[in-house]
Design a protein around this motif. Structure first.
Motif, mmCIF file in Angstrom:
data_model
loop_
_atom_site.group_PDB
_atom_site.id
_atom_site.type_symbol
_atom_site.label_atom_id
_atom_site.label_comp_id
_atom_site.label_asym_id
_atom_site.label_seq_id
_atom_site.Cartn_x
_atom_site.Cartn_y
_atom_site.Cartn_z
ATOM 1 N N ILE A 179 -6.591 3.017 -74.631
ATOM 2 C CA ILE A 179 -6.103 2.152 -75.936
ATOM 3 C C ILE A 179 -6.846 2.456 -76.990
ATOM 4 N N GLU A 180 -6.148 2.903 -78.221
ATOM 5 C CA GLU A 180 -6.962 2.979 -79.188
ATOM 6 C C GLU A 180 -7.245 2.037 -80.278
ATOM 7 N N PRO A 181 -5.882 1.310 -80.563
ATOM 8 C CA PRO A 181 -5.797 0.172 -81.616
ATOM 9 C C PRO A 181 -6.521 -0.856 -80.924
ATOM 10 N N LEU A 182 -7.451 -1.318 -81.822
ATOM 11 C CA LEU A 182 -8.180 -2.516 -81.620
ATOM 12 C C LEU A 182 -7.211 -3.758 -81.323
ATOM 13 N N PRO A 183 -6.455 -3.962 -82.182
ATOM 14 C CA PRO A 183 -5.601 -5.574 -81.757
ATOM 15 C C PRO A 183 -4.781 -5.280 -80.441
ATOM 16 N N VAL A 184 -4.256 -3.991 -80.036
ATOM 17 C CA VAL A 184 -3.710 -3.713 -78.622
ATOM 18 C C VAL A 184 -4.932 -3.929 -77.671
ATOM 19 N N PHE A 185 -6.083 -3.430 -77.932
ATOM 20 C CA PHE A 185 -6.959 -3.582 -77.046
ATOM 21 C C PHE A 185 -7.373 -4.900 -76.657
ATOM 22 N N CYS A 186 -7.360 -5.659 -77.627
ATOM 23 C CA CYS A 186 -7.692 -7.205 -77.523
ATOM 24 C C CYS A 186 -6.940 -7.814 -76.600
ATOM 25 N N VAL A 187 -5.577 -7.692 -76.825
ATOM 26 C CA VAL A 187 -4.533 -8.012 -76.067
ATOM 27 C C VAL A 187 -4.457 -7.926 -74.681
ATOM 28 N N VAL A 188 -4.988 -6.663 -74.294
ATOM 29 C CA VAL A 188 -4.820 -6.168 -72.883
ATOM 30 C C VAL A 188 -6.263 -6.816 -72.222
ATOM 31 N N LEU A 189 -7.401 -6.887 -73.244
ATOM 32 C CA LEU A 189 -8.491 -7.452 -72.634
ATOM 33 C C LEU A 189 -8.425 -8.956 -72.432
#
Length: 391
Positions: free
Chosen positions: A299-309
């Motif tokens: 995952i590259e986009p940080l907002p998506v990364f935060c959701v998955v995290l």
């Protein structure tokens, strides 16, 4: 699963039990130094000596001391009750931190800071262990999922709030004064928490067993070590990712996403009564944790990364809760010591996970630590499968 199945104990009823709500509040206050002490020791030691290596050594000594102290504290709690152990460790922990602050002067020898940090770690009060033993004793078997989830919920909130309060105090005072104030508040909270424990559950155990009399505890400890490895890998991977993206300030956002996931997961997990046995849930939760963290590599986009995290965080604390439920089953006559070993296992696993994540991150890029964290969790799921067999 059901929301209020037979024997279930939702949070409202749990907090309605005499003394539980005050114990939760005081337990929150008592655990503020769990995250503040390591950060504060780094700032104070580096500020006094100018050496980051010394600061790292002092912080490592604190972690080693905490890992060494937990099983001993648990054994003493099984023999003499929680109150006296909590009071003794609170005084030792605060006194060692204050002595460390006094010794942290420019030109002073380095070794007293390391030794005092180690002593402060040994004296870190076993608040969460005490809550698990106390609340587990107060509820029926079906209510312990809620009880242990509340323990981790309180702990997670303290670990999230403590650094924020510490940061605010540093903004208006020195790091030494801020650490002293937080340590004093946590020490007072621990003494008040010890006083709030029910006297009826504080007596000497007539028959004390061994923590590892049941060999399944050894399997559970191996799973806990791998669970700790996942924590350690994430602790290294998150700041490394933010730095690699040239947004180091995003580290706080990433950590907050994981913590909020952990808080939400603990709250949701304990609000329901689960029909599946704890050993089955542990395998499933470790599997879900690994599968949730694995996509972070891509995952590259940080907002998506935060959701998955956040989604991965939802599973972290429920897996810890389930491990505590299995301690009840495998070490019923040495609970406090067994819980202490679980805490030690998490710490040792965290150190190993951080070391592995650092090596693979340097060699294969900033996404590798998350793959390592997922691998630890998946290995934990595989290792937990022998627990599915009937004894």
């Amino acid at each position: 699963m059901t929301r209020n199945g037979p024997g279930g104990l939702p949070y409202r009823r749990l907090l309605g039990l005499p003394g539980v709500a005050p114990q939760a509040g005081l337990g929150f206050l008592a655990q503020l130094t769990q995250q503040v002490a390591p950060v504060g020791i780094v700032l104070v030691a580096q500020g006094a000596s100018g050496s980051l290596a010394l600061a790292g050594a002092a912080t490592a000594a604190f972690s080693v001391g905490a890992g060494m102290g937990r099983p001993v504290q648990g054994r003493l709690m099984d023999r003499h009750g929680a109150r006296i152990v909590l009071a003794g460790t609170a005084l030792l922990h605060v006194a060692a931190l204050l002595a460390l602050l006094a010794s942290a002067r420019p030109g002073s020898p380095w070794w007293p800071m390391v030794v005092l940090a180690w002593i402060a770690g040994i004296g870190l009060p076993p608040v969460s262990v005490s809550m698990r033993v106390e609340w587990g004793r107060r509820v029926a078997d079906g209510g312990r999922t809620a009880a242990y989830s509340l323990v981790y919920l309180v702990q997670e909130l303290a670990m999230l709030t403590g650094p924020l309060v510490f940061g605010l105090l540093i903004a208006v005072a020195s790091a030494s004064l801020a650490l002293g104030l937080v340590a004093g508040a946590a020490g007072a909270g621990t003494l008040a928490f010890a006083r709030a424990l029910q006297a009826g559950g504080d007596g000497h155990r007539r028959e004390r067993g061994r923590a590892f009399a049941d060999r399944r505890m050894l399997v559970l400890m191996a799973v806990v070590l791998l669970h700790g490895g996942t924590f350690g890998a994430l602790q290294v991977g998150l700041p490394a990712l933010a730095t690699a993206r040239d947004v180091p300030a995003a580290t706080g956002v990433l950590v907050a996403a994981l913590s909020l996931g952990g808080i939400t997961g603990a709250a949701a997990y304990g609000a329901r009564a689960w029909r599946a046995p704890a050993r089955v849930r542990l395998v499933g939760l470790m599997l879900l944790l690994g599968l949730a963290l694995a996509p972070l590599v891509l995952i590259e986009p940080l907002p998506v990364f935060c959701v998955v995290l956040f989604a991965g965080g939802l599973v972290l604390n429920p897996a810890l809760t389930t491990s505590s439920l299995l301690v009840d089953e495998y070490a019923p006559t040495a609970q406090a010591e067994a819980f202490g070993w679980v805490s030690t296992g998490l710490g040792v696993g965290g150190a190993a996970g951080a070391a592995v994540a650092g090596v693979v991150g340097e060699r294969f890029g900033h996404g590798a630590p998350f793959l390592a964290g997922a691998a630890f969790a998946l290995a934990g799921a595989v290792l937990a499968t022998p627990l599915l067999r009937r004894r």
